[in-house]
Design a protein around this motif. Sequence first.
Motif, PDB file in Angstrom:
ATOM      1  N   PRO A 133      21.031   3.076 -43.446  1.00 39.15           N
ATOM      2  CA  PRO A 133      20.971   1.534 -44.195  1.00 39.15           C
ATOM      3  C   PRO A 133      21.254   0.666 -43.419  1.00 39.15           C
ATOM      4  CG  PRO A 133      23.144   3.075 -44.553  1.00 39.15           C
ATOM      5  CD  PRO A 133      22.354   3.846 -43.457  1.00 39.15           C
ATOM      6  N   THR A 138      14.177 -10.431 -42.210  1.00 42.14           N
ATOM      7  CA  THR A 138      12.959 -10.473 -42.487  1.00 42.14           C
ATOM      8  C   THR A 138      12.280 -11.707 -42.684  1.00 42.14           C
ATOM      9  OG1 THR A 138      11.327  -9.129 -43.621  1.00 42.14           O
ATOM     10  CG2 THR A 138      12.917 -10.056 -44.728  1.00 42.14           C
ATOM     11  N   ARG A 148      16.754  -8.489 -45.400  1.00 46.03           N
ATOM     12  CA  ARG A 148      16.221  -7.394 -46.082  1.00 46.03           C
ATOM     13  C   ARG A 148      17.264  -6.279 -46.023  1.00 46.03           C
ATOM     14  NH1 ARG A 148      13.993  -2.602 -43.768  1.00 46.03           N
ATOM     15  NH2 ARG A 148      12.468  -1.349 -45.026  1.00 46.03           N
ATOM     16  N   SER A 150      18.384  -2.869 -46.950  1.00 50.50           N
ATOM     17  CA  SER A 150      17.636  -1.500 -46.796  1.00 50.50           C
ATOM     18  C   SER A 150      18.605  -0.023 -46.883  1.00 50.50           C
ATOM     19  CB  SER A 150      16.796  -1.089 -45.507  1.00 50.50           C
ATOM     20  OG  SER A 150      16.288  -0.181 -45.328  1.00 50.50           O
ATOM     21  N   GLU A 151      18.191   0.572 -48.143  1.00 51.68           N
ATOM     22  CA  GLU A 151      18.867   1.866 -48.147  1.00 51.68           C
ATOM     23  C   GLU A 151      17.791   3.098 -48.422  1.00 51.68           C
ATOM     24  OE1 GLU A 151      22.051   3.321 -51.608  1.00 51.68           O
ATOM     25  OE2 GLU A 151      21.973   1.292 -51.061  1.00 51.68           O
ATOM     26  N   PRO A 152      17.509   3.728 -47.235  1.00 55.43           N
ATOM     27  CA  PRO A 152      16.567   4.533 -47.263  1.00 55.43           C
ATOM     28  C   PRO A 152      16.898   6.023 -47.910  1.00 55.43           C
ATOM     29  CG  PRO A 152      17.265   4.478 -45.167  1.00 55.43           C
ATOM     30  CD  PRO A 152      18.003   3.236 -45.877  1.00 55.43           C
ATOM     31  N   GLU A 451      15.077  -0.861 -51.377  1.00 55.92           N
ATOM     32  CA  GLU A 451      15.307  -2.131 -50.556  1.00 55.92           C
ATOM     33  C   GLU A 451      15.182  -3.190 -51.343  1.00 55.92           C
ATOM     34  OE1 GLU A 451      11.118  -3.120 -48.409  1.00 55.92           O
ATOM     35  OE2 GLU A 451      12.377  -1.464 -47.437  1.00 55.92           O
TER      36      GLU A 451
END
Length: 466
Positions: A133, A138, A148, A150-152, A451
């Motif tokens: 994460p 961006t 951005r 992001s937490e995949p 995200e």
Amino acid sequence: MAAIAAAGAATMTTASLAWPATAGSASSGNAPAGKAPGKGRWVLLDSEDFDRPLHVDGAAWRLDPQGKRSPWNVDAFDDDGEAWTKMSGPLFRKQLSTLNVFRKRVAFGRHGWLTAEVAALDKDHDGHPDSRPGLSTTTLPGGQKAARLSEPSWDAGVLIRPTHPLPPHYRVEMTLRGIDFGGKRHGTFDYNGRHNGYTKEACKTRYPWTFTGALSGKSRCQYHDVTRENGFYYMTILDYATPAPHGNPDIHFRRKVIMDGYYSDQPRWKSAATCNPKTRKMYRTFDGTFNGVNALFARGDKFIGGADNNISTEYYAKTACGNASLDKPYGPGKRFSGHLTSAELQPQLLPKASYRFAVERDRTGYTLEMSGPFLHIGQATLRVHHDFIENGRPIWHYNQTPGEYDGRFDRKLVHKGPAGTYVTKHTWPKGSAYPDSFVIGDPHLNYYEGEAVVDDIRLYVPRKDG
């Protein structure tokens, strides 16, 4: 809860609505209809437009040592808190020992006024987080820079907070340019190879944190599946200075006022309602797009869970369709119960369009504001105000200083689990104080995945002559 010591311009819209308590009410405590905050009232104190590169993702991971020596230690309800051990006995410690928590704490912005808190679980004990994460720079289609988030993977958390507590009176706002944390798209939860924003691997559960501690006889994959519940915190005010991602029960005793999205088709929400701000009528949330915004005030006088297991503060909602105490049926014929959602976003319009979320704290209470192209009504600004104490109903831990509160709502709470009981002897004693700190993002270590793109964050204070 233990007392915590306190540390020392609106978008133009085509509609502006205050949210009445009930039709014809003259004492709702809401902002006057059509009156958005004037630019002359506020002075910009700090801002972040993300024009400079962020260095969060390049920062080193740090193993959280847990316990009182941890920089991320909060109270009895955080990751390794005493409450979970008392309720579930040695089993909780055993389950917690099956994983590590790795973290980053990175200050950024002018003079480091903002901090990114990033955390991820290491479930296989290989010494590295299981996912990556982060918060990075961006570029939007128009060329401007943004952040951005992001937490995949669900077993992680990312949030932005102020480095220092907020001032006594303020307006804090953020602009959202992208959101993909679940909800429906084109009428379905299944899109882009995901379900409700989650990738489709098995065993995505809330292990090991539940509101009663560890579950006896349950393996990691037998815990509650989280993929039917996704969400995002647009702008929420907490009652302590250093918020960071923790097991999801932790935050339920820390929120003062809330603007978040909770995208769930769990059966218990089948009676929940969403407001149509244009018609000022409620409809079933299950008949909508599951892209709603909840605007809630945490109550300091009521708790969820009953006498044996108080698991959260209760909430009070104000919308253009009416107000609701969420522990009681509401709406026409009392046909609804549970969440009352204020409006629905239209994620497909982003990033060309944007949404702005703001919280104001003045001498009387808190105002929640959201602006953008909402479903049903189009471009609008929605605002509501709740006094610190309104009709005998207090906002939880509203006092930043001991002198703002006289102790009248203090009480004992009982938290009962399968192996024992934890007792909070004083939830809100006289002499306590609770600083304001906002969070944007996901504060949960065992829920939510996706995200989002944040365009700017701004902090205002009142004009001295205002």
